[in-house]
Scaffold this motif. Structure first.
Motif, mmCIF file in Angstrom:
data_model
loop_
_atom_site.group_PDB
_atom_site.id
_atom_site.type_symbol
_atom_site.label_atom_id
_atom_site.label_comp_id
_atom_site.label_asym_id
_atom_site.label_seq_id
_atom_site.Cartn_x
_atom_site.Cartn_y
_atom_site.Cartn_z
ATOM 1 N N THR A 124 0.809 -1.209 0.000
ATOM 2 C CA THR A 124 0.000 0.000 0.000
ATOM 3 C C THR A 124 0.845 1.263 0.000
ATOM 4 O O THR A 124 1.793 1.383 0.787
ATOM 5 C CB THR A 124 -0.933 0.025 1.226
ATOM 6 N N ARG A 125 0.472 2.214 -0.878
ATOM 7 C CA ARG A 125 1.159 3.501 -0.947
ATOM 8 C C ARG A 125 0.122 4.607 -0.776
ATOM 9 O O ARG A 125 -0.892 4.618 -1.470
ATOM 10 C CB ARG A 125 1.895 3.656 -2.282
ATOM 11 N N PHE A 126 0.381 5.516 0.161
ATOM 12 C CA PHE A 126 -0.559 6.569 0.498
ATOM 13 C C PHE A 126 -0.066 7.921 0.005
ATOM 14 O O PHE A 126 1.099 8.269 0.169
ATOM 15 C CB PHE A 126 -0.734 6.658 2.024
ATOM 16 N N MET A 127 -0.997 8.692 -0.580
ATOM 17 C CA MET A 127 -0.739 10.085 -0.899
ATOM 18 C C MET A 127 -1.800 10.898 -0.165
ATOM 19 O O MET A 127 -2.998 10.597 -0.268
ATOM 20 C CB MET A 127 -0.797 10.324 -2.406
ATOM 21 N N ARG A 185 16.016 8.760 -0.582
ATOM 22 C CA ARG A 185 17.081 7.814 -0.224
ATOM 23 C C ARG A 185 16.592 6.693 0.684
ATOM 24 O O ARG A 185 17.286 5.688 0.848
ATOM 25 C CB ARG A 185 18.236 8.560 0.452
ATOM 26 N N VAL A 186 15.419 6.900 1.279
ATOM 27 C CA VAL A 186 14.842 5.872 2.166
ATOM 28 C C VAL A 186 13.388 5.678 1.755
ATOM 29 O O VAL A 186 12.492 6.376 2.234
ATOM 30 C CB VAL A 186 14.931 6.289 3.647
ATOM 31 N N PRO A 187 13.112 4.738 0.858
ATOM 32 C CA PRO A 187 11.744 4.543 0.374
ATOM 33 C C PRO A 187 10.773 4.218 1.505
ATOM 34 O O PRO A 187 11.097 3.468 2.431
ATOM 35 C CB PRO A 187 11.877 3.361 -0.598
ATOM 36 N N GLY A 188 9.591 4.810 1.437
ATOM 37 C CA GLY A 188 8.542 4.543 2.410
ATOM 38 C C GLY A 188 7.210 4.413 1.706
ATOM 39 O O GLY A 188 7.145 4.190 0.494
ATOM 40 N N GLN A 189 6.136 4.584 2.465
ATOM 41 C CA GLN A 189 4.793 4.331 1.928
ATOM 42 C C GLN A 189 3.890 5.566 1.928
ATOM 43 O O GLN A 189 2.743 5.485 1.485
ATOM 44 C CB GLN A 189 4.104 3.239 2.752
ATOM 45 N N ILE A 190 4.403 6.722 2.392
ATOM 46 C CA ILE A 190 3.550 7.902 2.538
ATOM 47 C C ILE A 190 4.184 9.114 1.860
ATOM 48 O O ILE A 190 5.353 9.414 2.063
ATOM 49 C CB ILE A 190 3.336 8.270 4.034
ATOM 50 N N MET A 191 3.380 9.814 1.061
ATOM 51 C CA MET A 191 3.739 11.140 0.568
ATOM 52 C C MET A 191 2.617 12.076 0.958
ATOM 53 O O MET A 191 1.444 11.695 0.914
ATOM 54 C CB MET A 191 3.877 11.141 -0.952
ATOM 55 N N MET A 192 2.957 13.311 1.342
ATOM 56 C CA MET A 192 1.903 14.210 1.757
ATOM 57 C C MET A 192 2.255 15.655 1.443
ATOM 58 O O MET A 192 3.418 16.003 1.252
ATOM 59 C CB MET A 192 1.631 14.050 3.261
ATOM 60 N N GLU A 193 1.199 16.463 1.355
ATOM 61 C CA GLU A 193 1.366 17.881 1.048
ATOM 62 C C GLU A 193 0.153 18.629 1.595
ATOM 63 O O GLU A 193 -0.981 18.142 1.460
ATOM 64 C CB GLU A 193 1.465 18.074 -0.463
ATOM 65 N N ASN A 194 0.378 19.786 2.175
ATOM 66 C CA ASN A 194 -0.746 20.608 2.626
ATOM 67 C C ASN A 194 -1.452 21.195 1.419
ATOM 68 O O ASN A 194 -0.814 21.623 0.445
ATOM 69 C CB ASN A 194 -0.265 21.743 3.530
#
Length: 258
Positions: free
Chosen positions: A218-221, A247-256
């Motif tokens: 699962t990948r969250f935006m 450089r450190v892949p994760g599962q969350i990207m976010m922006e206001n």
């Protein structure tokens, strides 16, 4: 030598304006031939204001390949930019910064099978652009979009999302999408009724999306008001997910949202 401010923007023409509620509006402007953006990025739009300028960032709603640029704005009481947008009409001029920016880009995820898009208010704008990119549909096995608003009449994009089923570049993949409306300040048929962080914590969101969220798949935006973004990020971290970094892949990207 520093370029003159005028060299950094173009003057565009407003093509149409639509007021959906007293606070919500969409509008489109001409697109310069040289203007480039990636789905998920935002433009800086502006007006001459006395001796200077007023600028604000708005995520592009249009597809990357569209001939025009469309935006979604939430009008803020006593907001200086909102005051100008409130009286905007077809044929007016608006300033467009030549450079689009932003890192809410699904292609930054190196892996994952399920793409979960979580937003409040105008935070849906970048996701509408992303959903018009055929590459996204080809890459992910499941796409889920949750749009949280205060009142049911603010769910102004439901028909647009449904119309993707007829999109010539997307129709064969449309079955991958499930849209979950969320209305927090009144009861609404077919909508969940709690804030997104709570829906994540109590499992209602995963149930509604008919998916099990896992760090492997699962990948969250996340995009929206700062309080939602902060609380949703904390809820996801508590569930075992991590911020994505180059450089450190994760599962969350976010922006206001803007």
């Amino acid at each position: 030598m520093t370029a003159a401010p005028e060299a950094k923007y173009t003057e565009e023409t407003v093509l149409w304006v639509k007021h959906h509620t007293p606070k919500l509006m969409t509008f489109a402007i001409t697109r310069p031939e040289a203007y480039r953006f990636a789905a998920g990025q935002f433009s800086r739009l502006g007006f001459h204001d006395g001796e200077g300028f007023i600028w604000r960032a708005y995520s592009v709603v249009s597809a990357e390949y569209a001939d025009t640029l469309e935006y979604f704005a939430v009008l803020i009481e006593n907001g200086s930019m909102s005051a100008k947008l409130a009286v905007l009409k077809e044929g007016d001029k608006i300033l467009l910064d030549k450079t689009a920016t932003g890192f809410l880009l699904p292609e930054r995820f190196p892996d994952g099978k399920d793409l979960i898009l979580l937003c409040t208010g105008s935070g849906i704008a970048p996701f509408l652009s992303i959903l018009e990119q055929p590459e996204i549909w080809q890459r992910f096995e499941h796409i889920r979009l949750a749009h949280s608003v205060s009142y049911a009449d603010e769910l102004i994009f439901s028909d647009r999302i449904a119309a993707l089923a007829e999109h010539p570049l997307i129709d064969e993949h449309f079955h991958k999408l499930h849209f979950v409306p969320v209305v927090t300040r009144e009861a609404a048929d077919g909508a969940l009724g709690k804030r997104l962080p709570e829906l994540l914590r109590n499992g209602e969101l995963s149930d509604a999306m008919k998916l099990t969220f896992t760090p492997e798949d699962t990948r969250f935006m996340v995009c929206g008001n700062p309080a939602m973004v902060k609380d949703t990020f904390q809820a996801l971290m508590d569930m075992g997910f991590a911020m994505h970094r180059n450089r450190v892949p994760g599962q969350i990207m976010m922006e206001n949202g803007f």
